[in-house]
Design an enzyme around this catalytic site. Structure first.
Site, short mmCIF file in Angstrom:
data_model
loop_
_atom_site.label_atom_id
_atom_site.label_comp_id
_atom_site.label_asym_id
_atom_site.label_seq_id
_atom_site.Cartn_x
_atom_site.Cartn_y
_atom_site.Cartn_z
N ASP A 181 0.84 -1.20 0.00
CA ASP A 181 0.00 0.00 0.00
C ASP A 181 0.88 1.25 0.00
OD1 ASP A 181 -2.14 -1.69 0.13
OD2 ASP A 181 -2.48 -1.44 2.28
N ASP A 183 4.27 -0.82 -8.89
CA ASP A 183 4.13 0.05 -10.07
C ASP A 183 4.06 1.51 -9.62
OD1 ASP A 183 1.61 -0.15 -8.84
OD2 ASP A 183 0.63 0.51 -10.68
N1 SAH Z 1 0.92 -8.70 -2.75
C1 SAH Z 1 -0.38 -8.75 -3.41
C2 SAH Z 1 -1.38 -7.76 -2.80
C3 SAH Z 1 -0.94 -6.31 -2.87
S1 SAH Z 1 -2.13 -5.20 -2.06
C4 SAH Z 1 -0.21 -8.51 -4.89
O1 SAH Z 1 0.85 -8.03 -5.31
O2 SAH Z 1 -1.13 -8.82 -5.65
C5 SAH Z 1 -1.33 -4.96 -0.49
C6 SAH Z 1 -1.72 -6.02 0.52
O3 SAH Z 1 -0.99 -5.79 1.70
C7 SAH Z 1 -3.20 -5.99 0.90
O4 SAH Z 1 -3.74 -7.29 0.84
C8 SAH Z 1 -3.19 -5.45 2.33
O5 SAH Z 1 -4.26 -5.93 3.12
C9 SAH Z 1 -1.85 -5.95 2.82
N2 SAH Z 1 -1.28 -5.15 3.91
C10 SAH Z 1 -1.21 -3.80 3.94
N3 SAH Z 1 -0.64 -3.38 5.09
C11 SAH Z 1 -0.35 -4.50 5.79
C12 SAH Z 1 0.25 -4.72 7.06
N4 SAH Z 1 0.63 -3.69 7.83
N5 SAH Z 1 0.40 -5.98 7.48
C13 SAH Z 1 0.00 -7.02 6.71
N6 SAH Z 1 -0.57 -6.87 5.50
C14 SAH Z 1 -0.75 -5.63 5.04
#
Ligand code: SAH
Length: 215
Positions: A118, A154
């Site tokens: 994120d 990205d």
């Molecule tokens: N890695 C996957 C999803 C990317 S979206 C891909 O590339 O398709 C980012 C993901 O990280 C989301 O599912 C979100 O819930 C998780 N995430 C965000 N912050 C987090 C945290 N502090 N601990 C664990 N998971 C987290």
């Protein structure tokens, strides 16, 4: 209707044998949780629906994998994949990565994957980004000396921020590209769900490897 639809994701997770339910209780002995205990341990933090880590675990049977995800609603999708694949070298943990040093002991993890983390675009949320200096300090603690992080996104501002944070914290940067799909690092690349979605839209994928400082 299938039971899962009735029960909801929290119950599905609570009953799943593929989830490590009380990870703090096995801190320091994660390797012993796997049938083959002597393999290196690689984790993906923020694995989402688990396409990347289930594919990796099926291709790299010499590695034990743990997928970490904060949200039940996506973790259940990863569990469904594992229910079909039955990989003996893959487990999941539902947790916020901010607690990662409570769960893994110093030096317990050989490699960390961060995929499409994120971006948290507001400056005041910078420390929530999974590549912030605060998170890099946590990763350094749980990684083996000289352990590595492989990072893909990205999001150019997040990538640039991550380079700055890595430099600031003394991590070595290698294997850097701002166009992974047209680079030498494409060989053996496993696409994540977000990677498929964003590259189909024409976004370029940035990628780099960070090596933890020894001191
Ligand atoms: N890695 C996957 C999803 C990317 S979206 C891909 O590339 O398709 C980012 C993901 O990280 C989301 O599912 C979100 O819930 C998780 N995430 C965000 N912050 C987090 C945290 N502090 N601990 C664990 N998971 C987290």
């Amino acid at each position: 209707m299938r039971l899962r639809n009735v029960k909801g994701s929290r119950d599905t997770i609570a009953e799943s044998p593929y989830v490590i339910h009380d990870p703090q209780s096995i801190k320091g002995s994660f390797r012993a949780h796997f049938p083959e205990k002597d393999k290196p341990l690689h984790i993906e933090i923020g694995m989402g629906k688990g396409k990347f880590i289930t594919t990796k675990a099926s291709l790299e049977s010499n590695i034990n994998f743990i997928g970490v995800e904060k949200y039940s609603s996506v973790l259940v999708r990863a569990i469904e994949k594992q229910e079909n694949m039955l990989l003996s070298n893959l487990y999941f943990i539902r947790m916020d990565a901010v607690e990662i040093t409570d769960v893994f002991a110093p030096g317990e993890v050989d490699k960390i994957y961060l995929n499409f983390s994120d971006p948290w675009p507001k400056d005041r949320h910078a420390k929530r980004r999974l590549t912030s200096r605060q998170f890099l300090a946590r990763y350094k603690e749980i990684l083996v000396p000289g352990g590595k992080i492989e990072f893909k996104t990205d999001n150019v501002p997040l990538f640039d921020f991550s380079i700055d944070e890595a430099n600031e914290a003394g991590w070595e940067i290698s294997g850097l590209t701002r166009d992974l799909h047209n680079s030498e690092y494409m060989e053996g690349n496993v696409m994540t769900e977000y990677e498929e979605r964003f590259s189909a839209k024409g976004n370029k994928i940035c990628r780099m490897v960070l090596t933890a400082p020894l001191s």
